[in-house]
Enzyme design. Sequence first.
Site, PDB file in Angstrom:
ATOM      1  N   ASP A 131      -7.390  19.203 -13.881  1.00 36.37           N
ATOM      2  CA  ASP A 131      -7.707  17.870 -14.405  1.00 36.37           C
ATOM      3  C   ASP A 131      -7.307  17.875 -15.887  1.00 36.37           C
ATOM      4  O   ASP A 131      -7.960  18.512 -16.710  1.00 36.37           O
ATOM      5  CB  ASP A 131      -9.209  17.599 -14.215  1.00 36.37           C
ATOM      6  CG  ASP A 131      -9.608  16.196 -14.674  1.00 36.37           C
ATOM      7  OD1 ASP A 131      -8.905  15.627 -15.532  1.00 36.37           O
ATOM      8  OD2 ASP A 131     -10.643  15.692 -14.187  1.00 36.37           O
ATOM      9  N   LYS A 154      -8.158   6.827 -19.037  1.00 42.85           N
ATOM     10  CA  LYS A 154      -8.456   7.332 -20.390  1.00 42.85           C
ATOM     11  C   LYS A 154      -7.208   7.256 -21.280  1.00 42.85           C
ATOM     12  O   LYS A 154      -6.710   6.185 -21.513  1.00 42.85           O
ATOM     13  CB  LYS A 154      -9.021   8.752 -20.286  1.00 42.85           C
ATOM     14  CG  LYS A 154     -10.028   8.934 -19.159  1.00 42.85           C
ATOM     15  CD  LYS A 154     -11.268   8.083 -19.349  1.00 42.85           C
ATOM     16  CE  LYS A 154     -12.335   8.461 -18.354  1.00 42.85           C
ATOM     17  NZ  LYS A 154     -12.901   7.407 -17.566  1.00 42.85           N
ATOM     18  N   ARG A 190       0.856  -1.198   0.000  1.00 45.66           N
ATOM     19  CA  ARG A 190       0.000   0.000   0.000  1.00 45.66           C
ATOM     20  C   ARG A 190       0.890   1.246   0.000  1.00 45.66           C
ATOM     21  O   ARG A 190       0.606   2.239  -0.652  1.00 45.66           O
ATOM     22  CB  ARG A 190      -0.950   0.009   1.215  1.00 45.66           C
ATOM     23  CG  ARG A 190      -1.660   1.347   1.361  1.00 45.66           C
ATOM     24  CD  ARG A 190      -2.866   1.358   2.319  1.00 45.66           C
ATOM     25  NE  ARG A 190      -2.791   0.458   3.422  1.00 45.66           N
ATOM     26  CZ  ARG A 190      -2.015   0.646   4.516  1.00 45.66           C
ATOM     27  NH1 ARG A 190      -1.243   1.714   4.616  1.00 45.66           N
ATOM     28  NH2 ARG A 190      -2.018  -0.253   5.475  1.00 45.66           N
ATOM     29  N   TYR A 205     -16.648  16.822 -15.297  1.00 48.86           N
ATOM     30  CA  TYR A 205     -17.121  15.435 -15.274  1.00 48.86           C
ATOM     31  C   TYR A 205     -18.164  15.261 -14.154  1.00 48.86           C
ATOM     32  O   TYR A 205     -17.940  15.694 -13.019  1.00 48.86           O
ATOM     33  CB  TYR A 205     -15.928  14.491 -15.082  1.00 48.86           C
ATOM     34  CG  TYR A 205     -16.345  13.067 -14.833  1.00 48.86           C
ATOM     35  CD1 TYR A 205     -17.202  12.409 -15.713  1.00 48.86           C
ATOM     36  CD2 TYR A 205     -15.903  12.367 -13.713  1.00 48.86           C
ATOM     37  CE1 TYR A 205     -17.613  11.101 -15.482  1.00 48.86           C
ATOM     38  CE2 TYR A 205     -16.299  11.061 -13.479  1.00 48.86           C
ATOM     39  CZ  TYR A 205     -17.159  10.436 -14.362  1.00 48.86           C
ATOM     40  OH  TYR A 205     -17.568   9.154 -14.131  1.00 48.86           O
TER      41      TYR A 205
HETATM   42  O1  P1T Z   1     -13.395   7.120 -13.937  1.00 50.96           O
HETATM   43  P1  P1T Z   1     -12.215   7.581 -13.142  1.00 50.96           P
HETATM   44  O2  P1T Z   1     -10.915   6.964 -13.521  1.00 50.96           O
HETATM   45  O3  P1T Z   1     -12.464   7.529 -11.655  1.00 50.96           O
HETATM   46  O4  P1T Z   1     -12.006   9.139 -13.519  1.00 50.96           O
HETATM   47  C1  P1T Z   1     -12.933  10.136 -13.217  1.00 50.96           C
HETATM   48  C2  P1T Z   1     -12.797  11.275 -14.196  1.00 50.96           C
HETATM   49  C3  P1T Z   1     -12.144  12.422 -13.817  1.00 50.96           C
HETATM   50  N1  P1T Z   1     -11.988  13.471 -14.664  1.00 50.96           N
HETATM   51  C4  P1T Z   1     -12.463  13.432 -15.919  1.00 50.96           C
HETATM   52  C5  P1T Z   1     -12.271  14.606 -16.827  1.00 50.96           C
HETATM   53  C6  P1T Z   1     -13.134  12.288 -16.371  1.00 50.96           C
HETATM   54  O5  P1T Z   1     -13.587  12.286 -17.639  1.00 50.96           O
HETATM   55  C7  P1T Z   1     -13.320  11.190 -15.495  1.00 50.96           C
HETATM   56  C8  P1T Z   1     -14.070   9.970 -15.906  1.00 50.96           C
HETATM   57  N2  P1T Z   1     -14.915  10.171 -17.013  1.00 50.96           N
HETATM   58  C9  P1T Z   1     -15.726   9.240 -17.583  1.00 50.96           C
HETATM   59  C10 P1T Z   1     -15.868   7.989 -17.112  1.00 50.96           C
HETATM   60  C11 P1T Z   1     -16.495   9.717 -18.765  1.00 50.96           C
HETATM   61  O6  P1T Z   1     -17.018   8.901 -19.532  1.00 50.96           O
HETATM   62  O7  P1T Z   1     -16.544  10.946 -18.947  1.00 50.96           O
END
Ligand code: P1T
Length: 379
Positions: A170, A195, A46, A98
């Site tokens: 972000d 992503k 961890r 988001y």
């Molecule tokens: O899904 P996760 O890895 O927890 O990430 C969250 C997140 C944070 N910031 C942005 C700009 C994002 O697009 C996302 C996740 N977005 C999607 C799952 C989507 O389809 O837009």
Amino acid sequence: MKFNTKTIHGGQKPDAAYGSVMPPIYQTSTYAQSTPGGHKGYEYSRTHNPTRTALENAFASLENGKYGLAFSSGLAAIDAILKLLKPGDEVVSTNDLYGGTYRLFTKIYEDFGIKFHFTGMENAKRIEDNINENTKLIWVETPTNPMLNIIDIVSVAKIAKRYEVLLAVDNTFATPYLQQPLELGADIVMHSATKYLGGHSDLVMGALIVKDKDLAARLYFIQNACGAVCGPQDAFLALRGIKTLHIRMQRHCENGHAVAEYLAQHPKIENVYWPGFQNHPNHDIAKSQMKAYGGMVSFTTKGNNYEEAIKIVENLKIFTLAESLGGVESLAGHPASMTHASIPKEEREKIGVVDSLIRLSVGIEDEADLIADLKQAID
Ligand code: P1T
């Protein structure tokens, strides 16, 4: 080292044990000690894991930061930033972001006594109107999800410095290939590495990157104390994905451009949101802070008909109807009912997330096939 070399070598060297070119997957929770505290730098996974360390170094290198941290998801990474705050602190955030980030802010952290102000940040003056002595953090997403607005990071960073407030960006949609927020004055860069960084829709992961040593120490403490770390298999997959980030992004941008141009001339389409268009309201800022304009494109249909938008996304054959973005394959989503459903209808409509809005994550397939698919689905 230039960016295209960093994706392959940044922060990484052949493994010390046998020279393996890729870091081994250290699938272990713990590490043998010769005497209590007598270990080789790793005591519990961890806290640290060598595969994760290799990835964290790669993250830091890509963003021109000094310290990288890998988390179990993008939201876990954002959660770690929010844990820098205390009850009574306030945050100024972009109003187009988001839906899951909005949900984390309003449904979890408001209950812990943090106050959030959401505002359009295209005009920096609006940020200052929301800053007071309790403000501790400015939250920027650029390009925004799903409206593809662009926020001027340099201008926001000046405000953050003037008021001694942390600026977190972000950078999920842009990736460090297109823009490097730490270079533009941000304190923290965050990614949903799920992503483009991972790039193959095969993992869920978050990343934070900073330059400041004390800030890094506070975040590492939170990462270890709260425990939302990624596992070594996922760290390995992300490292492999990052090696082609630059060539994938180049193609995402080319295909994104072609798709945006196609949609813009289609008689059934009302608006196309893509920062590369000269008439995009923030095109000049995009041009100055980004290397190209990315592979995310959103659009609405004439008449703003919900059923018609649903039919289009159902009719697509090469684009897969799915949440998420940034993988090699093209995806289509309907933000109002999918990724942004957690934002109340009247709030989302204020920022343009109307019933006919469709969001495309344009992949790296052949451009002609993608356009033919859109044509048959829309026609
Ligand atoms: O899904 P996760 O890895 O927890 O990430 C969250 C997140 C944070 N910031 C942005 C700009 C994002 O697009 C996302 C996740 N977005 C999607 C799952 C989507 O389809 O837009």
